[in-house]
Design an enzyme around this catalytic site. Structure first.
Site, short mmCIF file in Angstrom:
data_model
loop_
_atom_site.label_atom_id
_atom_site.label_comp_id
_atom_site.label_asym_id
_atom_site.label_seq_id
_atom_site.Cartn_x
_atom_site.Cartn_y
_atom_site.Cartn_z
N HIS A 173 0.84 -1.21 0.00
CA HIS A 173 0.00 0.00 0.00
C HIS A 173 0.88 1.26 0.00
O HIS A 173 0.61 2.21 -0.73
CB HIS A 173 -0.85 0.06 1.28
CG HIS A 173 -1.92 -0.97 1.40
ND1 HIS A 173 -2.09 -1.73 2.54
CD2 HIS A 173 -2.90 -1.35 0.55
CE1 HIS A 173 -3.13 -2.53 2.38
NE2 HIS A 173 -3.63 -2.33 1.18
N LYS A 190 -16.41 -6.82 5.01
CA LYS A 190 -15.27 -7.18 5.88
C LYS A 190 -15.55 -6.90 7.34
O LYS A 190 -16.22 -5.92 7.68
CB LYS A 190 -14.03 -6.37 5.46
CG LYS A 190 -13.44 -6.82 4.14
CD LYS A 190 -12.15 -6.10 3.81
CE LYS A 190 -11.54 -6.67 2.53
NZ LYS A 190 -10.39 -5.87 2.05
N ARG A 231 -2.33 -5.92 -8.25
CA ARG A 231 -1.26 -6.91 -8.03
C ARG A 231 -1.23 -7.98 -9.12
O ARG A 231 -0.19 -8.50 -9.46
CB ARG A 231 -1.44 -7.60 -6.67
CG ARG A 231 -1.08 -6.73 -5.51
CD ARG A 231 -1.60 -7.32 -4.25
NE ARG A 231 -3.04 -7.46 -4.34
CZ ARG A 231 -3.83 -7.74 -3.33
NH1 ARG A 231 -3.33 -7.95 -2.14
NH2 ARG A 231 -5.14 -7.83 -3.49
N SER A 238 -3.20 -7.45 3.07
CA SER A 238 -3.45 -7.27 4.51
C SER A 238 -3.86 -8.60 5.13
O SER A 238 -3.48 -8.91 6.27
CB SER A 238 -4.55 -6.24 4.74
OG SER A 238 -4.15 -4.99 4.27
O1 PNS Z 1 -9.07 -2.50 0.71
P1 PNS Z 1 -10.44 -2.89 0.20
O2 PNS Z 1 -11.28 -3.52 1.30
O3 PNS Z 1 -10.38 -3.74 -1.04
O4 PNS Z 1 -11.14 -1.51 -0.23
C1 PNS Z 1 -12.47 -1.51 -0.69
C2 PNS Z 1 -13.07 -0.12 -0.45
C3 PNS Z 1 -13.07 0.19 1.04
C4 PNS Z 1 -12.25 0.91 -1.21
C5 PNS Z 1 -14.53 -0.16 -1.00
O5 PNS Z 1 -15.27 -1.14 -0.32
C6 PNS Z 1 -15.21 1.19 -0.90
O6 PNS Z 1 -14.98 2.06 -1.73
N1 PNS Z 1 -16.07 1.34 0.14
C7 PNS Z 1 -16.84 2.56 0.34
C8 PNS Z 1 -18.26 2.37 -0.25
C9 PNS Z 1 -18.20 2.61 -1.76
O7 PNS Z 1 -18.08 3.70 -2.24
N2 PNS Z 1 -18.22 1.48 -2.54
C10 PNS Z 1 -18.02 1.56 -3.98
C11 PNS Z 1 -19.27 1.31 -4.74
S1 PNS Z 1 -19.61 -0.44 -4.78
#
Ligand code: PNS
Length: 165
Positions: A17, A41, A90, A128
Site C-alpha cells: 500500500h 469485511k 497486483r 493485509s
Molecule cells: O481495501 P479494500 O477492502 O479492497 O477496499 C475496498 C473499499 C473500502 C475501497 C470499497 O469497499 C469502498 O470504496 N467502500 C466505500 C463504499 C463505496 O463507495 N463502494 C463503492 C461502490 S460499490
C-alpha cells in the site's frame, strides 16, 4: 490543484500500500488516503488504529493526508474536489473486482476517474489478509509491513506459542 484519493480498508497498511501511496504522491499535488468501510469485511483494527498507522507511516510525505469516511467514495471525492481514485493492481485476479468498482464509481460520479498502477514486483504477493494470517500464527511478517507497525500488529494478533510437552 490536482487531488487524488487512495481508498482502501488498510487493515493493516502494508509495504505494498505504502509503495502505491508514495508513487501517487509524486504524480499529484495532493493525495488523500481514505480509510473506508467495505461492508463485506470485519475489521481487526479500529478505524482510529488504521488511520493512526497510515499517519505514522506516511508522515514523511508532505502532500499526503489521511482521513476516515463512512460512505460512498464517489460522494467523498465530490466533497474533496478530487478528480482521481488511484488503485494498485497486483495481478489479473484483482482486475475484475476493481473494474466493476471503477464502473460503479464512474456511474455515481461521472467526473471521477479511476486509474490503476501496477504493483511493485517486490509486493505482488502481499495483502493485509496474509499479514494478519502470518502474524496470528506467529510467523515472521517483518518484510510485509513498516518496522514501526510491527509491535502494534503483533500485540493484536500474535497468539502466545504453545509450550511443547
Ligand atoms: O481495501 P479494500 O477492502 O479492497 O477496499 C475496498 C473499499 C473500502 C475501497 C470499497 O469497499 C469502498 O470504496 N467502500 C466505500 C463504499 C463505496 O463507495 N463502494 C463503492 C461502490 S460499490
Amino acid at each position: 490543484m490536482r487531488i487524488a484519493l487512495c481508498p482502501g480498508s488498510y487493515d493493516p497498511v502494508t509495504k505494498g500500500h505504502l509503495n502505491i501511496i508514495e508513487r501517487t504522491s509524486r504524480m499529484f499535488d495532493k493525495v488523500v488516503v481514505v480509510v473506508l468501510v467495505n461492508p463485506s469485511k470485519n475489521y481487526t483494527f479500529t478505524r482510529e488504529e488504521r488511520v493512526g498507522m497510515l499517519q505514522k507511516t506516511t508522515s514523511y510525505l508532505p502532500n499526503v493526508e489521511v482521513e476516515f469516511f463512512d460512505g460512498l467514495i464517489a460522494d467523498y471525492a465530490r466533497q474533496k474536489s478530487a478528480c482521481v481514485l488511484v488503485k494498485g493492481l497486483r495481478a489479473v485476479t484483482d482486475f475484475e473486482y476493481e473494474f466493476q468498482m471503477a464502473l460503479i464509481n464512474k456511474k455515481l460520479n461521472p467526473e471521477l476517474e479511476t486509474i490503476f498502477i501496477t504493483t511493485d514486483v517486490r509486493f505482488m504477493y502481499l495483502s493485509s489478509s496474509s499479514v494478519r494470517e502470518v502474524a496470528r500464527f506467529g510467523g515472521d511478517f517483518s518484510d510485509f509491513v513498516p518496522p514501526e507497525l510491527e509491535a502494534q500488529i503483533s500485540k493484536r494478533l500474535c497468539r502466545p506459542k504453545e509450550k511443547e510437552e
